[in-house]
Design an enzyme around this catalytic site. Sequence first.
Site, PDB file in Angstrom:
ATOM      1  N   MET A   1     -11.544  -6.054   4.377  1.00  0.00           N
ATOM      2  CA  MET A   1     -10.767  -5.128   5.203  1.00  0.00           C
ATOM      3  C   MET A   1     -10.453  -5.797   6.538  1.00  0.00           C
ATOM      4  SD  MET A   1     -10.235  -2.419   3.431  1.00  0.00           S
ATOM      5  CE  MET A   1      -9.367  -1.555   4.746  1.00  0.00           C
TER       6      MET A   1
ATOM      7  N   HIS B   1      -7.972   1.093  -4.654  1.00  0.00           N
ATOM      8  CA  HIS B   1      -8.972   0.866  -3.607  1.00  0.00           C
ATOM      9  C   HIS B   1      -9.710   2.183  -3.366  1.00  0.00           C
ATOM     10  CE1 HIS B   1      -9.569  -0.192   0.978  1.00  0.00           C
ATOM     11  NE2 HIS B   1     -10.704  -0.121   0.317  1.00  0.00           N
TER      12      HIS B   1
ATOM     13  N   MET C   1      -8.947   8.129  -0.749  1.00  0.00           N
ATOM     14  CA  MET C   1      -9.887   8.503   0.324  1.00  0.00           C
ATOM     15  C   MET C   1     -10.375   9.921   0.094  1.00  0.00           C
ATOM     16  SD  MET C   1      -7.639   7.242   3.548  1.00  0.00           S
ATOM     17  CE  MET C   1      -6.825   5.643   3.589  1.00  0.00           C
TER      18      MET C   1
ATOM     19  N   SER D   1       0.836  -1.201   0.000  1.00  0.00           N
ATOM     20  CA  SER D   1       0.000   0.000   0.000  1.00  0.00           C
ATOM     21  C   SER D   1       0.872   1.252   0.000  1.00  0.00           C
ATOM     22  CB  SER D   1      -0.913   0.004   1.225  1.00  0.00           C
ATOM     23  OG  SER D   1      -1.446   1.301   1.376  1.00  0.00           O
TER      24      SER D   1
ATOM     25  N   MET E   1     -12.032   4.373  -1.480  1.00  0.00           N
ATOM     26  CA  MET E   1     -12.768   4.610  -0.234  1.00  0.00           C
ATOM     27  C   MET E   1     -13.429   5.968  -0.390  1.00  0.00           C
ATOM     28  SD  MET E   1      -9.827   3.186   2.274  1.00  0.00           S
ATOM     29  CE  MET E   1      -8.605   3.362   0.979  1.00  0.00           C
TER      30      MET E   1
ATOM     31  N   GLY F   1      -9.458   4.030   6.387  1.00  0.00           N
ATOM     32  CA  GLY F   1      -9.235   5.451   6.667  1.00  0.00           C
ATOM     33  C   GLY F   1      -7.793   5.766   7.020  1.00  0.00           C
ATOM     34  N   PHE F   2      -7.143   4.835   7.705  1.00  0.00           N
ATOM     35  CA  PHE F   2      -5.783   5.132   8.159  1.00  0.00           C
ATOM     36  C   PHE F   2      -4.887   3.903   8.062  1.00  0.00           C
ATOM     37  CE2 PHE F   2      -8.704   7.992  10.182  1.00  0.00           C
ATOM     38  CZ  PHE F   2      -8.103   9.231   9.985  1.00  0.00           C
ATOM     39  N   GLY F   3      -3.625   4.139   7.735  1.00  0.00           N
ATOM     40  CA  GLY F   3      -2.636   3.070   7.785  1.00  0.00           C
ATOM     41  C   GLY F   3      -2.174   2.904   9.232  1.00  0.00           C
ATOM     42  N   GLY F   4      -1.423   1.856   9.480  1.00  0.00           N
ATOM     43  CA  GLY F   4      -0.788   1.679  10.782  1.00  0.00           C
ATOM     44  C   GLY F   4      -1.698   1.213  11.910  1.00  0.00           C
TER      45      GLY F   4
ATOM     46  N   HIS G   1      -0.925  -1.281  -4.468  1.00  0.00           N
ATOM     47  CA  HIS G   1      -2.217  -0.903  -3.892  1.00  0.00           C
ATOM     48  C   HIS G   1      -2.256   0.616  -3.683  1.00  0.00           C
ATOM     49  CE1 HIS G   1      -5.843  -1.986  -1.522  1.00  0.00           C
ATOM     50  NE2 HIS G   1      -5.487  -1.016  -0.692  1.00  0.00           N
TER      51      HIS G   1
ATOM     52  N   GLY H   1       1.076  -1.859   4.112  1.00  0.00           N
ATOM     53  CA  GLY H   1       1.637  -0.520   3.925  1.00  0.00           C
ATOM     54  C   GLY H   1       2.759  -0.282   4.906  1.00  0.00           C
TER      55      GLY H   1
ATOM     56  N   ASP I   1      -6.477  -6.354   3.799  1.00  0.00           N
ATOM     57  CA  ASP I   1      -5.894  -5.010   3.812  1.00  0.00           C
ATOM     58  C   ASP I   1      -6.053  -4.368   5.182  1.00  0.00           C
ATOM     59  OD1 ASP I   1      -5.094  -2.431   3.202  1.00  0.00           O
ATOM     60  OD2 ASP I   1      -6.818  -1.961   1.946  1.00  0.00           O
ATOM     61  N   GLY I   2      -4.903  -4.101   5.803  1.00  0.00           N
ATOM     62  CA  GLY I   2      -4.912  -3.381   7.071  1.00  0.00           C
ATOM     63  C   GLY I   2      -4.288  -4.182   8.197  1.00  0.00           C
ATOM     64  N   GLY I   3      -3.183  -3.661   8.733  1.00  0.00           N
ATOM     65  CA  GLY I   3      -2.551  -4.299   9.890  1.00  0.00           C
ATOM     66  C   GLY I   3      -1.889  -5.622   9.580  1.00  0.00           C
TER      67      GLY I   3
ATOM     68  N   ASP J   1      -4.540   3.657  -2.290  1.00  0.00           N
ATOM     69  CA  ASP J   1      -5.695   3.964  -1.440  1.00  0.00           C
ATOM     70  C   ASP J   1      -6.208   5.364  -1.721  1.00  0.00           C
ATOM     71  OD1 ASP J   1      -6.052   1.655   0.350  1.00  0.00           O
ATOM     72  OD2 ASP J   1      -4.002   2.108   0.964  1.00  0.00           O
TER      73      ASP J   1
HETATM   74  C1  DX5 Z   1      -6.699   1.613   5.126  1.00  0.00           C
HETATM   75  C2  DX5 Z   1      -6.110   1.294   3.765  1.00  0.00           C
HETATM   76  C3  DX5 Z   1      -5.006   0.316   3.811  1.00  0.00           C
HETATM   77  C4  DX5 Z   1      -3.891   0.692   4.719  1.00  0.00           C
HETATM   78  C5  DX5 Z   1      -2.928  -0.434   4.875  1.00  0.00           C
HETATM   79  O1  DX5 Z   1      -7.765   2.465   4.975  1.00  0.00           O
HETATM   80  O2  DX5 Z   1      -7.087   0.769   2.905  1.00  0.00           O
HETATM   81  O3  DX5 Z   1      -4.541  -0.008   2.520  1.00  0.00           O
HETATM   82  O4  DX5 Z   1      -3.245   1.824   4.304  1.00  0.00           O
HETATM   83  O5  DX5 Z   1      -1.898   0.033   5.640  1.00  0.00           O
HETATM   84  P1  DX5 Z   1      -1.265  -0.735   6.865  1.00  0.00           P
HETATM   85  O6  DX5 Z   1      -0.582  -1.930   6.288  1.00  0.00           O
HETATM   86  O7  DX5 Z   1      -0.346   0.276   7.396  1.00  0.00           O
HETATM   87  O8  DX5 Z   1      -2.359  -1.115   7.816  1.00  0.00           O
HETATM   88 ZN    ZN Z   2      -6.486  -0.202   0.945  1.00  0.00          ZN
END
Ligand code: DX5
Ligand code: ZN
Length: 222
Positions: A135, A64, A35, A7, A66, A140-143, A31, A192, A170-172, A33
């Site tokens: 998901m 992706h 938003m 990501s 959002m 909304g947010f990475g990390g 990927h 990401g 996707d995510g975490g 993202d």
């Molecule tokens: C969240 C995004 C993800 C996210 C993944 O809204 O869709 O793609 O950025 O990032 P990590 O791997 O940091 O959770």
């Molecule tokens: Zn994503």
Amino acid sequence: MIKISPSLLAADISRLGESVKKIEKYIDMLHIDVMDGHFVPNISYGIPVVDGMRKATRLELDVHLMIEHPLLYIEKFSKAGADIITVHIESPDDCAKCVSLIKSLGKKAGVALNPDTPPERISHLISDIDMVLQMTVFPGFGGQNMDRRAIDNIKIIRGMIGNDKDLQVDGGIYAENCGEVVKCGANVIVSGTGIFGSKNPVAAVKELKKQALAAYREGILI
Ligand code: DX5
Ligand code: ZN
């Protein structure tokens, strides 16, 4: 087949092309993202970044969306060079219309669902899509940390879609937990922070792939 889709959200915004080039030969797709500050409480980037990445790499661009009204923008993302366009079942737009528009543009279509959305909500779309995006965090947010509510959904969705379609998570996701989601049936891994946020993205991708492949060979637990 296991595919790794880093990501871009966690990459250095001032050096997106350079960051991708460094890991390009070890990954399967990219990927992106998008938003809009409405569908999710954050704003990232949009069509110009997809256009820029199209010029920077030949990788499959996995976009992706959002955004609240994907139907209005699918054509623009397609023209900018997206290869896979994923829309959220929770968006107010008609997902069946989005999917048929994406397919009519010759692109791969994905449908995403949040960790607390019942998988049955996408059942009417399965025969027309190429990929489901489960998901593993609220978008909304990475990390963020992986939301374990998604785990059961991964198993259910793999059962619903059979073995030929892609199931993305996707995510975490990191090397440490990707084995678990792969064993539940995921085969496209988005990460990401685990890749671009790492000190050594090449080593991080290699480790992620190694763990995912090992779990894949052990087989799906459904
Ligand atoms: C969240 C995004 C993800 C996210 C993944 O809204 O869709 O793609 O950025 O990032 P990590 O791997 O940091 O959770
Ligand atoms: Zn994503």
